[in-house]
Design a protein around this motif. Structure first.
Motif, PDB file in Angstrom:
ATOM      1  N   UNK B  74       5.272  -4.060  14.652  1.00  0.00           N
ATOM      2  CA  UNK B  74       4.905  -2.824  14.219  1.00  0.00           C
ATOM      3  C   UNK B  74       3.702  -2.394  13.932  1.00  0.00           C
ATOM      4  N   UNK B  75       2.788  -3.321  13.542  1.00  0.00           N
ATOM      5  CA  UNK B  75       1.393  -2.850  13.269  1.00  0.00           C
ATOM      6  C   UNK B  75       0.852  -2.288  14.593  1.00  0.00           C
ATOM      7  N   UNK B  90      10.678   5.345   3.002  1.00  0.00           N
ATOM      8  CA  UNK B  90       9.949   4.132   3.111  1.00  0.00           C
ATOM      9  C   UNK B  90       8.781   4.246   2.374  1.00  0.00           C
ATOM     10  N   UNK B  91       9.062   4.816   1.105  1.00  0.00           N
ATOM     11  CA  UNK B  91       7.933   4.897   0.258  1.00  0.00           C
ATOM     12  C   UNK B  91       8.409   4.045  -1.200  1.00  0.00           C
ATOM     13  N   UNK B  92       7.432   4.035  -2.170  1.00  0.00           N
ATOM     14  CA  UNK B  92       7.754   3.005  -3.095  1.00  0.00           C
ATOM     15  C   UNK B  92       7.911   3.877  -4.400  1.00  0.00           C
ATOM     16  N   UNK B  95       5.502   3.968  -7.454  1.00  0.00           N
ATOM     17  CA  UNK B  95       4.146   3.958  -7.383  1.00  0.00           C
ATOM     18  C   UNK B  95       3.734   5.585  -7.243  1.00  0.00           C
ATOM     19  N   UNK B  99      -1.141   6.598  -4.753  1.00  0.00           N
ATOM     20  CA  UNK B  99      -1.307   5.229  -4.392  1.00  0.00           C
ATOM     21  C   UNK B  99      -0.471   4.969  -3.336  1.00  0.00           C
ATOM     22  N   UNK B 102      -1.990   6.070   0.100  1.00  0.00           N
ATOM     23  CA  UNK B 102      -3.075   5.417   0.810  1.00  0.00           C
ATOM     24  C   UNK B 102      -2.810   3.618   0.861  1.00  0.00           C
ATOM     25  N   UNK B 103      -1.281   3.487   0.684  1.00  0.00           N
ATOM     26  CA  UNK B 103      -1.131   2.125   0.735  1.00  0.00           C
ATOM     27  C   UNK B 103      -1.771   1.301   1.883  1.00  0.00           C
ATOM     28  N   UNK B 104      -2.441   0.359   1.823  1.00  0.00           N
ATOM     29  CA  UNK B 104      -3.142  -0.363   2.910  1.00  0.00           C
ATOM     30  C   UNK B 104      -4.396   0.236   3.190  1.00  0.00           C
ATOM     31  N   UNK B 106      -6.584   1.960   0.776  1.00  0.00           N
ATOM     32  CA  UNK B 106      -6.927   2.684  -0.462  1.00  0.00           C
ATOM     33  C   UNK B 106      -8.488   3.067  -0.368  1.00  0.00           C
ATOM     34  N   UNK B 160       2.043  11.652   5.531  1.00  0.00           N
ATOM     35  CA  UNK B 160       1.329  10.628   5.421  1.00  0.00           C
ATOM     36  C   UNK B 160       0.905  10.188   6.881  1.00  0.00           C
TER      37      UNK B 160
END
Lengths: 335, 272
Positions: B74-75, B90-92, B95, B99, B102-104, B106, B160
């Motif tokens: 996936x990356x 697909x978010x948290x 949080x 935050x 910008x996950x990963x 930051x 995002x």
């Protein structure tokens, strides 16, 4: 939030823990007087809090990341026994014992972490297995090597001063300083450095976190190493402090640290919590277990208080979390 | 003719003995929305996973800008500018907006080991990115994602993806769990992404939503492209009919509509 408001403070993860701490302080101030806040009284619960807190914070981070580690209960006697057998029974230099105790902590943590990551078996089960396995190793090897279940250890010099001595008038363990320093370090890494964000993201949604490029497997393994090594560290320091190690003991750390973490506002399913909250939760727990001695109550009642406290804290934390989720700034409230 | 940003050429995918996708050929150009329609089990999810690098095609190739590419992870897909937004964003949930945005990656300030997470900047950038997509109700980056509505979460996730340079946006049933108004929000954002020149793959089984934004439609039935047509070439009834794999769905709809027309708009009573 540009200004500090009561609502803003209540929405923080540590709100419940802070209020619980205040409640406990008031309770014991009324029933036991203020003795437990004077230096002599303080060190009694600070010592308990420090030993618990050094384990509770990494355990709490694991729980924020959505995992659990109950093998800490075996790592405490493992760390104590390793340093005692190596530096006490065999008489090798203390630093060898210290390195071995911490080294075994890293190895067990590594095994826990790799098993959890590779097998996808819930970490409760994996660490339940390693809890018993390590207990077996400690008992079996100690009896095999020393023909006893208790090993004496005499440490002097800098190692004694650093790991297992009393400071400030001879009642407070040096562990209290370790605990405060480690707490400050954890606060920096979890809440200020970018890495902290990754832990919360993992607990929130592991797949999304991985897709966002966070090395979730490596981070999980690091957290397991941290908790196992911290537990081994506490055991090692206790052995150096008390000049002996026993094969038993340490199991109380499992439930006590989970209680401290949960009272501290960490969500059991992960993704929410704070180091400061765990810190408050640890102090609250320690005051309840030690404060009872300053009251007229029989100490057997302290478990009742802890049980009620745990349930109360969880309910309170749930309420505050809902407040945080449903919070919408009022229109015009900010410039 | 412009080269499509992403294209599938004769892609097959099988898991062991089970063939899931047969000979899929599709393409999406910049500023175009491809709607992927299909009933449950038609192979839509597998197709998304191929595009987002979760699975690799058994045979056939994926092309980007006319060149064959492969996404081992996936990356790798996201490094190539392919962003996948799932049904729930697909978010948290616990949080803050800043935050999770910008996950990963930051943003930090300070130096050396004392680099600290720059909350103010993260919040400001995240809020601006979402507002640029027309979601002006989000104005505080400290709010928790879980406090947003489903449509706002989708919008946040899309904003995002675009902010971090996505060129291909894969939306997996973004409107499935949403109410009418929320779905309209998301569709508007899909249009905005299209206007910005992204290639959008929009997976849905709601024909109305597809027709509102799609330029190009593909209907999947049991792992094969059953129909591939442009906007305006087929009516809603025809598409519904195709998705259901027969005349049954369309005739059922016609029956109900006929009943409603002759009964002052009341639906038929439930059968006993």
């Amino acid at each position: 939030m540009s200004s500090i408001t009561i609502g803003g403070l209540l929405r923080r993860p540590e709100a419940g823990a802070a209020l619980g701490l205040v409640a406990v302080l008031i309770f014991f101030a009324i029933f036991g007087g203020l003795t437990f806040l004077k230096p002599a009284g303080m060190s009694s619960w600070l010592n308990v809090a420090a030993n618990l807190g050094v384990i509770a914070i990494p355990l709490g981070l694991l729980m924020i990341a959505g995992e659990l580690d109950i093998s800490v209960g075996a790592m405490v006697p493992f760390g104590a026994m390793t340093v005692s057998v190596i530096s006490g029974h065999y008489g090798l230099p203390i630093w060898v014992g210290v390195a071995a105790a911490l080294g075994f902590g890293v190895i067990v943590g590594l095994v826990n972490g790799i098993l959890v990551v590779k097998t996808a078996v819930p970490s409760l089960i994996v660490t339940l297995g390693s809890l018993f396995a390590v207990q077996g190793i400690v008992l079996g090897l100690t009896v095999l090597i020393t023909k006893s279940t208790s090993v004496a250890l005499t440490v002097e010099g800098p190692a004694k001063a650093i790991f297992g001595d009393f400071v400030l008038g001879g009642q407070m363990q040096v562990m209290v300083i370790w605990w405060l320093a480690l707490t400050a370090l954890y606060i920096f890494f979890v809440h200020f450095s970018p890495f902290g964000n990754w832990i919360f993201a993992m607990g929130g949604d592991k797949v999304s976190a991985r897709n966002a490029g966070i090395p979730t497997d490596r981070l999980t393994i690091v957290l397991f190493i941290l908790s196992a090594t911290s537990a081994a560290f506490v055991g090692m320091c206790q052995a150096i402090l008390y000049n002996s190690a026993q094969v038993a003991g340490g199991q109380s750390f499992i439930f006590n640290s989970i209680i401290a973490v949960v009272v501290g506002g960490v969500l059991l399913t992960g993704g929410f919590g704070s180091v400061v909250g765990i810190f408050f939760g640890t102090i609250t727990f320690a005051i309840v277990t030690q404060g009872i001695y300053y009251t007229d109550f029989d100490r057997n009642w302290s478990s009742l208080i802890i049980g009620v406290l745990l349930l109360g804290a969880v309910l309170m934390n749930n309420t505050f979390r809902k407040m945080a989720l449903s919070y919408t700034p009022k229109k015009g409230a900010r410039a | 003719m412009t080269v499509p940003i992403i294209a599938l050429r004769g892609v097959n995918k099988s898991f062991g003995p089970i063939d899931v996708l047969h000979d899929i050929s599709l393409e999406v150009k910049a500023g175009e929305v491809l709607c992927l329609l299909g009933d449950n089990g038609a192979g839509k999810s597998t197709l998304i996973r191929l595009l987002s690098g979760v699975h690799q095609p058994t045979t056939g190739t994926i092309e980007m800008d006319g060149k064959p590419v492969s996404f081992p992870s996936p990356r790798a897909a996201s490094d190539n500018g392919i962003a996948t937004v799932h049904q729930f964003g697909g978010t948290f949930p616990l949080m803050s907006i800043g935050r999770s945005f910008f996950i990963g990656v930051e943003p930090t300030k300070g130096w050396g080991p004392f680099k600290i997470y720059d909350r103010k900047r993260a919040n400001a950038v995240a809020v601006k990115a979402v507002q640029d997509f027309g979601i002006t109700r989000i104005d505080d980056g400290d709010r928790l994602v879980g406090g947003l509505s489903g449509g706002e979460r989708q919008s946040l996730a899309i904003a995002r993806a675009v902010h971090f340079g996505a060129r291909v946006l894969i939306l997996d049933e973004p409107t499935a769990a949403l109410g009418v108004k929320q779905a309209t929000h998301v569709l508007r954002i899909v249009n905005e992404a299209k206007r910005r020149g992204l290639a959008v793959v929009f997976i849905t089984h709601q024909v109305m939503h597809a027709m509102a934004v799609g330029d190009h439609f593909a209907v999947l039935i049991r792992g094969a492209v059953a129909a591939d047509f442009k906007k305006g070439e087929k009516s809603r009834e025809e598409i519904t009919d195709l998705m259901a794999g027969g005349a049954s769905m369309a005739s059922l709809e016609a029956e109900i509509e006929g009943y409603m027309a002759s009964h002052d708009g009341h639906p038929p009573p439930p059968a006993h």
